[in-house]
Design a protein around this motif. Structure first.
Motif, short mmCIF file in Angstrom:
data_model
loop_
_atom_site.label_atom_id
_atom_site.label_comp_id
_atom_site.label_asym_id
_atom_site.label_seq_id
_atom_site.Cartn_x
_atom_site.Cartn_y
_atom_site.Cartn_z
N ASP A 196 49.30 46.52 23.72
CA ASP A 196 50.57 47.11 23.90
C ASP A 196 51.52 46.60 24.67
O ASP A 196 52.76 46.39 24.42
N GLY A 197 51.18 46.25 25.82
CA GLY A 197 52.00 45.75 26.66
C GLY A 197 52.54 44.23 26.40
O GLY A 197 53.63 43.91 26.55
N ALA A 240 51.23 40.12 34.51
CA ALA A 240 51.61 41.29 34.93
C ALA A 240 51.19 42.49 33.95
O ALA A 240 50.99 43.69 34.11
N VAL A 241 51.25 42.09 32.76
CA VAL A 241 50.68 43.11 31.56
C VAL A 241 49.40 43.43 31.73
O VAL A 241 48.91 44.64 31.67
N VAL A 242 48.47 42.41 32.05
CA VAL A 242 47.05 42.83 32.36
C VAL A 242 46.84 43.51 33.46
O VAL A 242 45.95 44.55 33.53
N ASP A 243 47.59 43.32 34.43
CA ASP A 243 47.46 44.22 35.72
C ASP A 243 47.72 45.62 35.61
O ASP A 243 47.00 46.61 35.92
N LEU A 244 48.91 45.91 34.75
CA LEU A 244 49.44 47.11 34.49
C LEU A 244 48.44 47.83 33.36
O LEU A 244 48.05 49.00 33.68
N ALA A 245 47.81 47.34 32.75
CA ALA A 245 47.00 47.79 31.77
C ALA A 245 45.55 48.04 32.53
O ALA A 245 44.90 49.07 32.15
#
Length: 288
Positions: A163-164, A272-277
């Motif tokens: 999604d991110g 950043a996408v991976v960390d937010l996920a």
């Protein structure tokens, strides 16, 4: 709090950490070239993430959530990843090479339920490990340990990553030289190879030396057409993004500071996408 792309790119450990990640992904390419080919271009990489997300979001008790050709195409088209024909051809290729498989022997065309094979998931888990390890190197966190301690976490984490990525402007709208290479087969690996050989002490230079000298050896290792790779490199050279320190083919290649910055911008956006996920998947686990 999850790290932002801006926080990651400013961190002193960012480049060395991303380089280690690039080497890990190059190793995946070397050990499983057929599966690595799934991620050969950015479009295929996004298609793969769409498929994985559909796989992990399946509810065995609800046939409406099964991964089918029709559902895959619908998600791909809704997110402007590829055309209907490209999406369908991608799925057929995944089935042919046992990267995905039909759940039952018979089924109705585009409504025939599919799943990702265990071998594919195992290899993809290495991609997750590489990115969590990079984030941990940057801030001293324990994401990878947490992930390894929670065997069911992948099924929550990957769909949030997908999604991110689909929503990330930093990932989907990179700079012009990065864009030039993402449409080349194994273009991501080409850039990883170039950037992984950079000395961090040189990143302040306008022309940053890499460790690559021979285009022929480079193309052979990547199993690419030398002519096709050379054409892309020529295009990059015309943009002033790459070149040779001395005589072409007899000296190391350099990348421009702008190309380097574009590469790091995409890598840090992805992280950043991976960390937010990752944070989101932990929250989901706490709520369940």
């Amino acid at each position: 709090m999850p790290l932002s792309a801006a926080e990651i790119v400013r961190h002193p450990a960012a480049l060395r950490s991303v380089q280690e990640q690039s080497r890990a992904l190059i190793h995946v390419y070397e050990t499983t070239p057929r599966l690595a080919a799934v991620f050969a271009t950015q479009q295929r990489w996004l298609l793969a993430h769409v498929g994985l997300a559909l796989h992990f979001r399946r509810d065995p008790n609800d046939r409406r959530t099964e991964m089918t050709m029709a559902r895959f195409i619908e998600v791909v088209r809704r997110n402007s990843v590829a055309s209907r024909n490209t999406a369908e051809a991608f799925v057929k290729e995944m089935l042919r090479y046992n990267i995905a498989e039909y759940i039952s022997a018979s089924g109705d065309g585009r409504a025939h339920p599919m799943r990702v094979t265990e071998g594919t998931i195992e290899t993809f888990t290495g991609w997750i490990h590489a990115h969590l390890r990079t984030l941990d190197r940057i801030d001293g966190g324990n994401r990878l340990t947490t992930f390894l301690d929670r065997p069911g976490m992948l099924s929550r984490l990957q769909p949030l990553i997908a999604d991110g990525l689909l929503a990330s402007e930093g990932v989907r709208e990179p700079g012009r030289t990065f864009s030039l290479f993402i449409w080349l087969n194994n273009g991501g690996i080409v850039m990883d190879w170039l950037m992984s050989g950079i000395d961090p002490e040189d990143v302040h230079l306008d022309r940053i030396p890499t460790s690559v000298i021979s285009v022929s050896e480079f193309a052979h290792w990547l199993k690419l057409s030398r002519t096709h790779l050379a054409r892309k490199l020529n295009d990059g050279e015309a943009l002033g993004s790459i070149g040779w320190v001395g005589q072409r083919g007899h000296s190391v290649m350099w990348v421009s500071r702008q190309f380097f910055d574009e590469y790091m911008a995409v890598q840090t956006s992805k992280l950043a996408v991976v960390d937010l996920a990752f944070e989101g998947s932990l929250s989901q686990a706490d709520e369940s």
